[in-house]
Design an enzyme around this catalytic site. Structure first.
Site, mmCIF file in Angstrom:
data_model
loop_
_atom_site.group_PDB
_atom_site.id
_atom_site.type_symbol
_atom_site.label_atom_id
_atom_site.label_comp_id
_atom_site.label_asym_id
_atom_site.label_seq_id
_atom_site.Cartn_x
_atom_site.Cartn_y
_atom_site.Cartn_z
ATOM 1 N N GLU A 45 101.798 -20.303 -93.579
ATOM 2 C CA GLU A 45 102.818 -19.731 -94.457
ATOM 3 C C GLU A 45 103.481 -20.803 -95.315
ATOM 4 O O GLU A 45 103.966 -21.810 -94.808
ATOM 5 C CB GLU A 45 103.878 -19.018 -93.603
ATOM 6 N N LYS A 138 105.175 -11.609 -100.044
ATOM 7 C CA LYS A 138 105.828 -11.079 -98.845
ATOM 8 C C LYS A 138 106.865 -10.021 -99.223
ATOM 9 O O LYS A 138 107.740 -10.259 -100.056
ATOM 10 C CB LYS A 138 106.482 -12.225 -98.072
ATOM 11 N N CYS A 172 103.822 -13.513 -91.813
ATOM 12 C CA CYS A 172 104.870 -13.581 -90.802
ATOM 13 C C CYS A 172 105.331 -12.194 -90.331
ATOM 14 O O CYS A 172 104.532 -11.418 -89.834
ATOM 15 C CB CYS A 172 106.021 -14.428 -91.341
#
Length: 311
Positions: A45, A138, A172
């Protein structure tokens, strides 16, 4: 006919908040990986140019008018990349030069137009021809990340054809968003990339659950960062000041099969390429018991729609 491919995770530290040095390090890692004859290489990430772990470790973060935090934010912003840009094309050229599919987490900066200045937590996938196959932002920044990142969209919420079958990815805590998971399951996945700062126990659970639910391989990618790499402008707690070699991001990268069992166990606190040869035929075999896009889905009972257009 059995189809076997070789996949790997690059568990290395980037050069925190230094874009040019991180790109140089990226090039050397990708070249090393090519010597392993990998078909797919994954970075964690926001590997480029570093995950802002200091949000969770430095007292005073979040004060409205903190001069040190403003300086660090500027460096964070400057070490982000635009898409497309010279830097993104360079990453694509590394994939092409080394004949592999490359999936990498980046801090993405919008340079102009709507959203000018916004930074997104993004996941980029490049094919072995150097072309950008997918660009995912994201959807929701996690907790303290909201200080830095904008909300993403569903345009990249899909799987794409690649050398390793249909390839998807989430960032995540998106792995705890049931509808995000279902959207990717519906798009058809053979290999799923799960990028994390560190793949600690709860992240291992989420990654293994994803493999079971999606009946796909999961590459759970973590990265490394020690306390001494925290920006010098920020004040560290005394316990971390005295132990600069303490890992704030400790890796934990692993490869998981479509039955949820480890193909490669988690590796912590070690710079390495975590790799394995996987058999894509196993994806279909495991769907016999559970197929959340087939006989274990009830479109007559549920309506599901993804709004995939980027604002």
């Amino acid at each position: 006919m059995t189809k076997k491919v070789k996949v790997g995770i690059a568990q290395y530290a980037s050069v925190h908040l230094d874009l040019q040095q991180s790109l140089q390090r990226l090039a050397s890692i990708v070249e090393e990986a090519s010597e392993h004859s990998l078909d797919l290489l994954v970075f964690g990430e926001t590997w480029l140019s570093g995950y802002p772990v200091w949000l969770d470790h430095c007292p005073g973060i979040g004060f409205w008018d903190d001069a040190a935090m403003k300086t660090v934010y500027r460096k964070f912003h400057e070490s982000s990349i635009a898409i497309p840009s010279e830097e993104s094309r360079y990453i694509g050229s590394l994939a092409k030069k080394n004949n592999l599919t490359l999936c990498i987490g980046v801090n993405e900066r919008v340079p102009a137009g709507p959203g000018n200045g916004t930074v997104y937590n993004a996941l980029l996938t490049f094919g072995p021809d150097g072309e950008l196959l997918n660009h995912h932002r994201k959807l929701v920044p996690t907790f303290t990340e909201k200080l830095l990142y904008g909300h993403g969209d569903a345009q990249g919420l899909r799987s794409v054809p690649s050398k390793v079958g249909r390839l998807s990815g989430l960032v995540c805590w998106e792995h705890w968003m049931p509808l995000s998971r279902q959207a990717l399951h519906n798009s058809g996945e053979d290999v799923h990339v799960a990028v994390w700062p560190t793949v600690h126990e709860k992240h291992q659970i989420a990654s293994r659950h994803y493999a079971i639910e999606g009946r796909c391989y999961v590459l759970a990618a973590g990265q490394l960062m020690q306390a001494r790499e925290i920006p010098t402008e920020l004040e560290l707690p005394l316990s971390l000041k005295e132990k600069g070699d303490t890992y704030l991001l400790s890796g934990g990268s692993c490869i998981i099969g479509p039955d949820g069992e480890y193909v490669i166990d988690p590796v912590f606190e070690e710079e390495c390429i975590v790799s394995a040869t996987i058999d894509l035929d196993r994806v279909v075999e495991e769907q016999m018991a559970l197929d959340t896009t087939g006989h274990y889905q009830r479109p007559d009972a549920f309506h599901f729609e993804v709004h995939g257009k980027r604002p």
